[in-house]
Motif scaffolding. Sequence first.
Motif, mmCIF file in Angstrom:
data_model
loop_
_atom_site.group_PDB
_atom_site.id
_atom_site.type_symbol
_atom_site.label_atom_id
_atom_site.label_comp_id
_atom_site.label_asym_id
_atom_site.label_seq_id
_atom_site.Cartn_x
_atom_site.Cartn_y
_atom_site.Cartn_z
ATOM 1 N N VAL A 1 65.193 69.323 -7.382
ATOM 2 C CA VAL A 1 65.210 68.675 -6.063
ATOM 3 C C VAL A 1 63.812 68.297 -5.579
ATOM 4 N N GLY A 2 62.771 68.770 -6.257
ATOM 5 C CA GLY A 2 61.413 68.423 -5.852
ATOM 6 C C GLY A 2 60.663 69.553 -5.174
ATOM 7 N N LYS A 3 61.004 70.796 -5.487
ATOM 8 C CA LYS A 3 60.335 71.932 -4.834
ATOM 9 C C LYS A 3 58.836 71.962 -5.142
ATOM 10 N N THR A 4 58.476 71.659 -6.400
ATOM 11 C CA THR A 4 57.056 71.685 -6.760
ATOM 12 C C THR A 4 56.290 70.597 -6.023
ATOM 13 N N ILE A 5 56.919 69.453 -5.814
ATOM 14 C CA ILE A 5 56.272 68.367 -5.062
ATOM 15 C C ILE A 5 56.038 68.798 -3.620
ATOM 16 N N ILE A 6 57.035 69.451 -3.029
ATOM 17 C CA ILE A 6 56.858 69.962 -1.666
ATOM 18 C C ILE A 6 55.737 70.994 -1.628
ATOM 19 N N ALA A 7 55.718 71.877 -2.625
ATOM 20 C CA ALA A 7 54.665 72.893 -2.688
ATOM 21 C C ALA A 7 53.291 72.241 -2.777
ATOM 22 N N ARG A 8 53.183 71.224 -3.614
ATOM 23 C CA ARG A 8 51.900 70.521 -3.748
ATOM 24 C C ARG A 8 51.513 69.847 -2.434
ATOM 25 N N SER A 9 52.513 69.327 -1.712
ATOM 26 C CA SER A 9 52.206 68.656 -0.443
ATOM 27 C C SER A 9 51.652 69.631 0.589
ATOM 28 N N PHE A 10 52.074 70.900 0.532
ATOM 29 C CA PHE A 10 51.525 71.891 1.459
ATOM 30 C C PHE A 10 50.017 72.058 1.246
ATOM 31 N N HIS A 11 49.558 71.763 0.057
ATOM 32 C CA HIS A 11 48.119 71.827 -0.210
ATOM 33 C C HIS A 11 47.456 70.482 0.067
ATOM 34 N N GLU A 12 47.968 69.407 -0.547
ATOM 35 C CA GLU A 12 47.279 68.121 -0.536
ATOM 36 C C GLU A 12 47.303 67.431 0.812
ATOM 37 N N LEU A 13 48.230 67.811 1.708
ATOM 38 C CA LEU A 13 48.287 67.209 3.032
ATOM 39 C C LEU A 13 47.738 68.144 4.111
ATOM 40 N N SER A 14 47.235 69.299 3.716
ATOM 41 C CA SER A 14 46.784 70.294 4.692
ATOM 42 C C SER A 14 45.259 70.299 4.806
ATOM 43 N N ASP A 15 44.769 71.159 5.686
ATOM 44 C CA ASP A 15 43.323 71.320 5.847
ATOM 45 C C ASP A 15 42.675 71.974 4.629
ATOM 46 N N ARG A 16 43.472 72.510 3.714
ATOM 47 C CA ARG A 16 42.955 73.178 2.514
ATOM 48 C C ARG A 16 42.771 72.232 1.335
ATOM 49 N N ARG A 17 43.026 70.952 1.540
ATOM 50 C CA ARG A 17 43.083 70.007 0.417
ATOM 51 C C ARG A 17 41.769 69.876 -0.344
ATOM 52 N N GLU A 18 40.639 70.196 0.290
ATOM 53 C CA GLU A 18 39.352 70.103 -0.397
ATOM 54 C C GLU A 18 39.064 71.334 -1.248
ATOM 55 N N ARG A 19 39.907 72.352 -1.129
ATOM 56 C CA ARG A 19 39.730 73.579 -1.908
ATOM 57 C C ARG A 19 40.623 73.547 -3.136
ATOM 58 N N GLY A 20 40.623 74.631 -3.897
ATOM 59 C CA GLY A 20 41.335 74.664 -5.163
ATOM 60 C C GLY A 20 42.838 74.867 -5.017
ATOM 61 N N LEU A 21 43.577 74.386 -6.027
ATOM 62 C CA LEU A 21 45.020 74.555 -6.109
ATOM 63 C C LEU A 21 45.339 75.173 -7.469
#
Length: 484
Positions: A177-197
């Motif tokens: 259903v896209g759970k990993t994409i949602i998980a990635r969005s929590f990082h890439e669209l957040s204030d943490r996006r400049e840090r590591g994933l």
Amino acid sequence: MDGTVLIADDDRTIRTVLTQALTRAGCRVHATGSLAQLTKWVDEGRGDLVITDVMMPDGNGIDRIPEIRETRPDLPVIVISAQNTIVTAIRATEAEAFEYLPKPFDLPDLMAKANQALSRRVRKSDPLPEGGAVTRDSADPTMPLIGHAPAMQALFRMVARVLNADLPVLIAGEPGVGKTIIARSFHELSDRRERGLAFLTSADAGDEAFSRAAEKARGGTIVIENPAGFDQAAQARLIGMIESIEAGPDRAMAPRIVATTGPEPQADVANGRLRSDLYYRLAGVTVSVPPLRARVDDILPLAAHLLARAASQGLPERSLSDEAASLLRVHAFPGNVRELENMMRRLALTASGAAISEAELREALSQQGGAAPAMPVVAAATASPATVSAPSPGPAMTGGTGRLSDSVEAHLQRYFDLHGDALPPPGLYDRILREVERPLLQVALDATGGNQLKCADLLGINRNTLRKKLTELNIEVTRRRKLM
């Protein structure tokens, strides 16, 4: 309702209907198709509420909200948009819009939100970080996080609300259903996006792998994929890692924990697959991702999005023919978004023309594990005329009785016959009800002149139930109902 409302939308019909509805409610209304004119009115001090579209000929409505807040911090803004993506929902939330409503919207709902906005003012708060909106737009535009269906809009709103909260997130849903994409969005669209994933799977079960992930994601995000798939010893080590992160000396740079799981994580706890103490550490906020069968009306827009993404990656540009679109809409999609994406990429590569034919899609569906023949059940409202076949006359129909049950039975028998010795894809009950329900509601609405109260009375259901069904089925209506 009292106050002056400023409307900015390039759709004349929406401007007219909103103007009439708000005027009848007692408001004064100024409406325009230009953001420049809206800005002029705001600068002149006009208006107690702004209702704006996002994509306008002379700019982006969300981009104007920081300007409005700077000039008029007490002026609430309601955003309406056909850009039904997670980025739109997040940007509207970050810009501190009073409310975000996706198109098509329910007019009574918008009127209620307008009344709330006119009754109180949005507080002034810190402005967005410089360049914040641009950064959101530059986040991966290829993520297939689009959806008008209520289930997806609820998901987008939840993600937007907790995007930067200091809480662990558990993302639940069926495979594909896209759970990993949602998980990635929590990082890439957040204030943490400049840090590591960093990602952890059951293959990364050792202390060394956990330590590397924690170091890589310092100040960023760790995504734990399917923690119930880790053995008990590895789950214990996960608990130890989380505790060390939470109690460590460098708490300010602790990574956020996001985990993906199956649709019923509590059942995994009950049957012993997932440790309860690990579950409660992960489930600070639980986000449920709906399967495609719960958002049927998103299938065709999502397919078009995936074909466009394939073209942007160098594959030929393709689109779906009307016949192929009708066929795709009734497929059960046991593999959800992942199945749809794989299929669209294959068709982009193998289709013989610019428009993917019904035969090509049917062949692709059979290769995926079971084709879904075009649904012949009372489908005139949703299928192409070329795909709608009259039923073969049955014994009960030849005498001119024309009973509805006989007609439906004939259609259903033909549908089963199209599968030969095989059974149709799972989920037949819901698909049949949906195909019957749509034309019933449309005919009843037409018969009552678009009056929802009369229509609900005719059908024997309450008005709220009717509104919910219109939203779920994405039925376009006029007058005082849902607007495009």
